[in-house]
Design an enzyme around this catalytic site. Structure first.
Site, PDB file in Angstrom:
ATOM      1  N   TRP A 117       0.797  -0.982  -0.107  1.00 32.36           N
ATOM      2  CA  TRP A 117       0.073  -0.031  -0.030  1.00 32.36           C
ATOM      3  C   TRP A 117       0.793   1.376  -0.044  1.00 32.36           C
ATOM      4  O   TRP A 117       0.598   2.256  -0.556  1.00 32.36           O
ATOM      5  CB  TRP A 117      -1.083  -0.002   0.987  1.00 32.36           C
ATOM      6  CG  TRP A 117      -2.023  -1.042   0.541  1.00 32.36           C
ATOM      7  CD1 TRP A 117      -2.660  -2.054   1.615  1.00 32.36           C
ATOM      8  CD2 TRP A 117      -3.223  -0.792  -0.338  1.00 32.36           C
ATOM      9  NE1 TRP A 117      -3.603  -2.706   0.917  1.00 32.36           N
ATOM     10  CE2 TRP A 117      -3.857  -2.135   0.043  1.00 32.36           C
ATOM     11  CE3 TRP A 117      -3.350   0.023  -1.287  1.00 32.36           C
ATOM     12  CZ2 TRP A 117      -5.001  -2.436  -1.028  1.00 32.36           C
ATOM     13  CZ3 TRP A 117      -4.302  -0.266  -2.059  1.00 32.36           C
ATOM     14  CH2 TRP A 117      -4.973  -1.397  -1.952  1.00 32.36           C
ATOM     15  N   ASP A 193      -2.062   6.869   6.307  1.00 33.34           N
ATOM     16  CA  ASP A 193      -3.106   5.918   5.429  1.00 33.34           C
ATOM     17  C   ASP A 193      -3.428   4.988   6.695  1.00 33.34           C
ATOM     18  O   ASP A 193      -2.581   4.224   7.122  1.00 33.34           O
ATOM     19  CB  ASP A 193      -2.460   5.388   4.460  1.00 33.34           C
ATOM     20  CG  ASP A 193      -3.577   4.431   3.735  1.00 33.34           C
ATOM     21  OD1 ASP A 193      -4.610   4.186   4.392  1.00 33.34           O
ATOM     22  OD2 ASP A 193      -3.166   3.650   2.689  1.00 33.34           O
ATOM     23  N   LYS A 217     -12.939  -1.299   5.959  1.00 36.01           N
ATOM     24  CA  LYS A 217     -12.339  -2.088   6.912  1.00 36.01           C
ATOM     25  C   LYS A 217     -12.952  -1.901   8.401  1.00 36.01           C
ATOM     26  O   LYS A 217     -13.443  -2.858   8.690  1.00 36.01           O
ATOM     27  CB  LYS A 217     -10.871  -1.895   6.674  1.00 36.01           C
ATOM     28  CG  LYS A 217     -10.013  -2.695   5.766  1.00 36.01           C
ATOM     29  CD  LYS A 217      -9.957  -1.694   4.637  1.00 36.01           C
ATOM     30  CE  LYS A 217      -9.347  -2.278   3.470  1.00 36.01           C
ATOM     31  NZ  LYS A 217      -8.447  -1.573   2.579  1.00 36.01           N
TER      32      LYS A 217
END
Ligand code: PLP
Length: 382
Positions: A117, A193, A217
């Site tokens: 990511w 993030d 999530k």
């Protein structure tokens, strides 16, 4: 809601029809939240229509939106000088929105690279602006430990430092909050993030310039991104930015520059209420998450069949990747797990193996069931 908890005390009970879902995202939602949404589906609290069918400008919907923000602010103790935005485009859109919003006065994007990511965020900034700097990377060590604080080397022109608190695919998590200090001793905004770890425990928001998280999530259903931005950063945007990316415009419009993801925002609000009223806040949530993760890692470490390579201090509590000593057992493991009502344990397609995501809505009973299944499988097949 005060005085009327959502039921399913503790960490969301398991109804007979609901299997244990370890999906990395879109992930499990609390059963109590889904039941509440079901009950309010056709007629939202006597208004005679569904939340999905409301104007986002109606007083009913504005009340839903404002309550969600107030509850999130309370849960994370967000200081008054931060704006909370409910926007769209996934965390991936923030990979572009962050540099557009923060680099209007020049400077380069700096990154800590800890896995897939991080690298996607780096690639997008490089694609748009060319000039990026990697301040530290865990790649040489196979992304099994995050760089230590003293290894971070920002560039002289750093405009901000971006990192990924929890690498969802690698199962690698920061055990500290980095400081974004340039070589000249000037501190620049820290951008994080937090897609796969936000709300898993308390947070000191004041350490950050920008926090962003895709909802699917730990927040709610897909279709929504939460951005928390310090208000002194709202005037740093580039003029050539797509207008929907702009934090300032979103803040001024209460995140309603255009039609927001109204139903996802409403469901996120129900999740915030569940965290407050049913769980008892983020310290309580953190204790449950710690217990869940510790048990599963202990079971992995204590077995002869399963293993996880991450340094103990950086093991993710949210995403637990593990491999089987013999990968010919992967297929039967997954098939038998599914038969036992344990869903979505297959590792990310880029790394293989298994991954159990233990987000807030995954109850401790699900982890217990997984551990029992793993021990039984090892006894029979290992
Ligand atoms: C899931 C995830 C993303 C991507 O989110 P999208 O909403 O699909 O864009 C980005 N970063 C992290 C850490 C994630 O877990």
């Amino acid at each position: 809601m005060k005085g009327s908890k959502m039921g399913n005390k503790g960490n969301g009970g398991l109804s007979p029809i609901r299997h244990h879902n370890f999906c990395a995202g879109p992930a499990a939602l609390p059963t109590a939240v889904l039941e509440r949404a079901r009950d309010e589906m056709l007629d939202y609290r006597g208004h005679g229509l569904s939340v999905m069918e409301m104007s986002h400008r109606s007083p009913e919907y504005v009340a839903i939106a404002e309550k969600a923000e107030a509850d999130l602010r309370e849960l994370l103790a967000i200081p008054a000088n931060y704006k909370v935005l409910f926007t769209q485009g996934g965390a991936t859109q923030q990979f572009a929105a962050v540099p557009f919003n923060l680099l209007g006065q020049g400077g380069s994007a700096n990154f800590v690279d800890t896995g897939i990511w991080s690298r996607k965020a780096i690639a997008e900034a490089r694609h748009l602006f060319g000039d990026v700097h990697v301040a530290a990377s865990s790649e040489a060590g196979g992304n099994t430990a995050v760089p230590r604080p003293e290894q971070l080397e920002l560039s002289g022109d750093a405009g901000y430092l971006h990192y990924t608190a929890n690498e969802t695919i690698g199962g690698l998590a920061f055990d500290y909050t980095p400081r974004a200090m340039r070589p000249d001793g000037r501190e620049v905004p820290l951008v994080c993030d937090m897609s796969s770890s936000i709300l898993s425990g308390p947070l000191d928001v004041s350490r950050f310039g920008v926090i962003y998280a895709g909802a699917q999530k730990n927040i709610g259903p897909a279709g929504l991104v939460v951005v928390i931005v310090r208000d002194d950063l709202l005037d740093r945007a580039r003029a050539d930015m797509p207008s929907l990316f702009g934090y300032k415009a979103l803040a001024e419009a209460g995140s309603m520059v255009n039609t927001p993801a109204t139903y996802s925002w409403y469901l996120a609000g129900l999740v915030f209420e569940w965290l407050k009223d049913d769980i008892g806040g983020l310290s309580a949530m953190e204790a449950i998450n710690a217990r869940k993760a510790e048990k599963l890692y202990a079971a992995i470490d204590g077995s002869g069949l399963y293993s996880n390579p991450i340094a103990t201090a950086n093991r993710s509590r949210m995403n637990v990747p593990f491999v089987l000593a013999d990968d010919r057992l992967d297929k039967p493991f997954l098939a038998e797990a599914e038969e036992a009502g344990l869903l979505n344990l297959k590792g990310h397609r880029s790394v293989g193996g298994m991954r159990a995501s233990l987000y807030n809505a995954v109850p401790e009973a699900a982890v217990d069931a997984l551990i029992d299944f793993m021990a039984d499988f090892e006894n029979r097949r290992g």
